[in-house]
Design a protein around this motif. Structure first.
Motif, PDB file in Angstrom:
ATOM      1  N   GLY A 183     -16.023 -20.624  -9.240  1.00 36.49           N
ATOM      2  CA  GLY A 183     -16.667 -19.572 -10.026  1.00 36.49           C
ATOM      3  C   GLY A 183     -16.632 -18.214  -9.374  1.00 36.49           C
ATOM      4  N   ALA A 184     -16.182 -18.109  -8.111  1.00 38.60           N
ATOM      5  CA  ALA A 184     -16.144 -16.821  -7.407  1.00 38.60           C
ATOM      6  C   ALA A 184     -14.792 -16.174  -7.652  1.00 38.60           C
ATOM      7  CB  ALA A 184     -16.380 -17.030  -5.911  1.00 38.60           C
ATOM      8  N   ASN A 185     -14.753 -15.148  -8.505  1.00 40.77           N
ATOM      9  CA  ASN A 185     -13.484 -14.503  -8.847  1.00 40.77           C
ATOM     10  C   ASN A 185     -13.722 -13.071  -9.324  1.00 40.77           C
ATOM     11  OD1 ASN A 185     -10.713 -14.438  -9.073  1.00 40.77           O
ATOM     12  ND2 ASN A 185     -10.710 -15.125 -11.193  1.00 40.77           N
ATOM     13  N   ALA A 186     -14.539 -12.317  -8.587  1.00 39.02           N
ATOM     14  CA  ALA A 186     -14.903 -10.962  -9.003  1.00 39.02           C
ATOM     15  C   ALA A 186     -13.778  -9.985  -8.686  1.00 39.02           C
ATOM     16  CB  ALA A 186     -16.188 -10.529  -8.294  1.00 39.02           C
ATOM     17  N   VAL A 187     -13.717  -8.867  -9.459  1.00 36.42           N
ATOM     18  CA  VAL A 187     -12.732  -7.819  -9.208  1.00 36.42           C
ATOM     19  C   VAL A 187     -13.040  -7.152  -7.876  1.00 36.42           C
ATOM     20  CG1 VAL A 187     -11.827  -5.610 -10.010  1.00 36.42           C
ATOM     21  CG2 VAL A 187     -12.327  -7.429 -11.659  1.00 36.42           C
ATOM     22  N   CYS A 188     -11.997  -6.940  -7.055  1.00 35.38           N
ATOM     23  CA  CYS A 188     -12.167  -6.330  -5.739  1.00 35.38           C
ATOM     24  C   CYS A 188     -12.537  -4.853  -5.913  1.00 35.38           C
ATOM     25  CB  CYS A 188     -10.888  -6.459  -4.928  1.00 35.38           C
ATOM     26  SG  CYS A 188     -10.937  -5.606  -3.344  1.00 35.38           S
ATOM     27  N   PRO A 189     -13.672  -4.397  -5.374  1.00 38.04           N
ATOM     28  CA  PRO A 189     -14.068  -2.991  -5.522  1.00 38.04           C
ATOM     29  C   PRO A 189     -13.245  -2.046  -4.644  1.00 38.04           C
ATOM     30  CG  PRO A 189     -15.631  -4.152  -4.129  1.00 38.04           C
ATOM     31  CD  PRO A 189     -14.688  -5.189  -4.643  1.00 38.04           C
ATOM     32  N   GLU A 190     -12.562  -2.588  -3.651  1.00 41.71           N
ATOM     33  CA  GLU A 190     -11.786  -1.744  -2.748  1.00 41.71           C
ATOM     34  C   GLU A 190     -10.539  -1.184  -3.429  1.00 41.71           C
ATOM     35  OE1 GLU A 190     -11.037  -0.108   1.190  1.00 41.71           O
ATOM     36  OE2 GLU A 190     -12.787  -1.011   0.242  1.00 41.71           O
ATOM     37  N   CYS A 191      -9.869  -2.030  -4.228  1.00 47.06           N
ATOM     38  CA  CYS A 191      -8.621  -1.613  -4.881  1.00 47.06           C
ATOM     39  C   CYS A 191      -8.741  -1.609  -6.400  1.00 47.06           C
ATOM     40  CB  CYS A 191      -7.470  -2.525  -4.465  1.00 47.06           C
ATOM     41  SG  CYS A 191      -7.681  -4.236  -4.986  1.00 47.06           S
ATOM     42  N   ASN A 192      -9.967  -1.868  -6.909  1.00 47.46           N
ATOM     43  CA  ASN A 192     -10.198  -1.930  -8.358  1.00 47.46           C
ATOM     44  C   ASN A 192      -9.276  -2.924  -9.063  1.00 47.46           C
ATOM     45  OD1 ASN A 192     -12.284  -0.023  -8.399  1.00 47.46           O
ATOM     46  ND2 ASN A 192     -10.798   1.674  -8.412  1.00 47.46           N
ATOM     47  N   GLY A 193      -8.953  -3.999  -8.357  1.00 49.95           N
ATOM     48  CA  GLY A 193      -8.156  -5.064  -8.957  1.00 49.95           C
ATOM     49  C   GLY A 193      -6.664  -4.870  -8.888  1.00 49.95           C
ATOM     50  N   SER A 194      -6.189  -3.760  -8.297  1.00 56.03           N
ATOM     51  CA  SER A 194      -4.744  -3.506  -8.254  1.00 56.03           C
ATOM     52  C   SER A 194      -4.052  -4.268  -7.131  1.00 56.03           C
ATOM     53  CB  SER A 194      -4.480  -2.009  -8.083  1.00 56.03           C
ATOM     54  OG  SER A 194      -4.892  -1.574  -6.777  1.00 56.03           O
ATOM     55  N   GLY A 195      -4.797  -4.622  -6.091  1.00 57.78           N
ATOM     56  CA  GLY A 195      -4.212  -5.312  -4.942  1.00 57.78           C
ATOM     57  C   GLY A 195      -3.643  -4.383  -3.904  1.00 57.78           C
ATOM     58  N   ASN A 196      -3.607  -3.072  -4.171  1.00 55.01           N
ATOM     59  CA  ASN A 196      -3.049  -2.099  -3.229  1.00 55.01           C
ATOM     60  C   ASN A 196      -4.033  -0.953  -3.005  1.00 55.01           C
ATOM     61  OD1 ASN A 196      -0.375  -3.282  -2.898  1.00 55.01           O
ATOM     62  ND2 ASN A 196      -0.051  -2.685  -5.036  1.00 55.01           N
ATOM     63  N   VAL A 197      -3.992  -0.382  -1.815  1.00 59.41           N
ATOM     64  CA  VAL A 197      -4.777   0.805  -1.502  1.00 59.41           C
ATOM     65  C   VAL A 197      -3.853   1.850  -0.904  1.00 59.41           C
ATOM     66  CG1 VAL A 197      -6.950  -0.426  -1.133  1.00 59.41           C
ATOM     67  CG2 VAL A 197      -5.377  -0.080   0.784  1.00 59.41           C
ATOM     68  N   THR A 198      -4.259   3.102  -1.015  1.00 60.89           N
ATOM     69  CA  THR A 198      -3.477   4.203  -0.459  1.00 60.89           C
ATOM     70  C   THR A 198      -4.163   4.719   0.789  1.00 60.89           C
ATOM     71  OG1 THR A 198      -2.706   4.840  -2.653  1.00 60.89           O
ATOM     72  CG2 THR A 198      -2.505   6.484  -0.911  1.00 60.89           C
ATOM     73  N   GLN A 199      -3.388   4.850   1.870  1.00 61.51           N
ATOM     74  CA  GLN A 199      -3.919   5.407   3.112  1.00 61.51           C
ATOM     75  C   GLN A 199      -3.030   6.569   3.529  1.00 61.51           C
ATOM     76  OE1 GLN A 199      -4.287   2.266   6.000  1.00 61.51           O
ATOM     77  NE2 GLN A 199      -6.191   1.512   5.097  1.00 61.51           N
ATOM     78  N   THR A 200      -3.624   7.527   4.207  1.00 63.35           N
ATOM     79  CA  THR A 200      -2.874   8.698   4.660  1.00 63.35           C
ATOM     80  C   THR A 200      -2.921   8.803   6.164  1.00 63.35           C
ATOM     81  OG1 THR A 200      -4.826  10.129   4.458  1.00 63.35           O
ATOM     82  CG2 THR A 200      -3.365   9.976   2.544  1.00 63.35           C
TER      83      THR A 200
END
Length: 386
Positions: A183-200
């Protein structure tokens, strides 16, 4: 350490060649097959270490590039000689100048600023190779298991079925191998569900796999039974059929009885290497059986028929007149049944002449009479060649 040299493969060897080389060396040096041999045990550990690195694509990539593997992914003084040569103080691994990344300037677009800690985060994702705490990780086929098994001579000849108690990893029944609490399957708040993040990093922008959900776009809570691994350790009873004609060193495969795969990947296999205990009378060479049988001088001189043991019971063997010591005779198809070809080997019988033990005068008299009738020197041919 040169891991390719350890496994005896070329640097351009593919995954299948590496796996075959590992299995061959693991069978040769496995502690179960070399009891009490510390050198073999150390060699097995070295082979295992080399395979752990070269079978993992991320670890292999770092080893091929830098000549070593480190869990934190960052080169160190013990790395490949010259790894840091011809680079400025702020030059990156690809020869780019990342000096701006340490200046704190250019917060840039993205979720995090361009400070030095972010720069370390970028490189830890590039070279870290491991999954983060609680991350799902990619599905991976389960590891194969190697066991040594001792059987007696007759079990190898006739075939048998044995029951082994195998310690293996099994798919967690609580989470069905997902590693997540049901039952644990929440949208990731870090990437908003995209699976990728942008870093500079200074003027440079990077799109990286989200470290929180490891690219899945979903968060999960660890399964309490397997602690997020998707597998649990279990002792299982496995029935193994040993075919007739099994030999010393024969390797049997039991499909799917290795360690369970992660996150739905298939299980590995169980490989069993046989050790066959010797027999006091029968000696085996391939599919042939060899045996030594004593005969009396009168039997060898006059000729006779004698009974000899075979793996099927008693058999008659004709001893021709004038049989010599060490002469060998063949009993066709009295050897071992080859379960692959359906053919049987032969039995080779070597005779040894036994001189009588003389206790009475009559026997001595007969032997003297024999010597008078046959005075030829049996060593004459030997002396002629000296």
């Amino acid at each position: 350490m040169d891991y390719y040299k350890t496994l005896g493969v070329a640097k351009d060897a593919d995954a299948d060649e590496i796996r075959k080389a590992y299995r061959r060396l693991a069978r040769k040096h496995h502690p179960d097959l070399n009891p009490g041999d510390k050198a073999a045990e150390d060699r097995f550990k070295t082979v295992q270490e080399a395979y752990d690195i070269l079978s993992d694509p991320k670890k292999k990539q770092m080893y091929d590039q830098y000549g070593f593997y480190s869990e934190n992914g960052m080169p160190h003084a013990g790395g490949r000689p010259g790894a840091g040569a011809a680079r400025g103080p702020n030059m990156g691994f690809g020869g780019f100048d990342f000096s701006d990344a340490f200046s704190g300037a250019g917060a840039g677009a993205g979720r995090r600023g361009g400070d030095a800690s972010n720069f370390q985060d970028i490189f830890s994702q590039w070279f870290g190779g491991g999954r983060s705490e609680g991350g799902a990780g990619p599905p991976e086929k389960g590891a194969d298991l190697e066991y040594g098994l001792s059987i007696d001579f007759w079990q190898a000849i006739k075939g048998t079925q044995v029951r082994l108690n195998v310690s293996r990893q099994e798919t967690c029944s609580t989470c069905s191998g997902t590693g997540s609490r049901p039952g644990a399957n929440a949208v990731c708040p870090e990437c908003n569900g995209s699976g990728n993040v942008t870093q500079t990093a200074g003027a440079m922008k990077f799109s990286l796999t989200c470290p929180r959900c490891e690219g899945t776009g979903r968060l999960r809570n660890k399964c309490s039974a397997c602690h997020g691994d998707g597998v649990i350790a279990k002792s299982e009873t496995v029935d193994v059929r040993i075919p007739p004609g099994a030999q010393q060193g024969s390797r049997l495969r039991v499909a799917g009885k290795g360690n369970a795969g992660t996150h739905g990947a298939p299980s590995g296999d169980l490989y069993i290497t046989l050790r066959v205990e010797p027999h006091p009378v029968f000696h085996r060479e391939g599919d042939d059986i060899e045996i030594t049988v004593p005969v009396r001088i009168d039997e060898a001189g006059l000729g006779t028929k004698i009974e000899v043991p075979t793996i099927d019971g008693r058999a008659l063997l004709k001893i021709p007149q004038g049989t010599k010591n060490g002469q060998k005779f063949r009993l066709r198809e009295k050897g071992v049944l080859n379960s692959r070809t359906g053919a049987r080997g032969d039995q080779l019988v070597e005779v040894t002449l036994e001189a009588p033990v003389v206790h009475d005068e009559r026997t001595k008299e007969l032997l003297r009479e024999y010597a008078t009738l046959h005075p030829e020197d049996p060593r004459a041919e030997l002396w002629s060649k000296v």
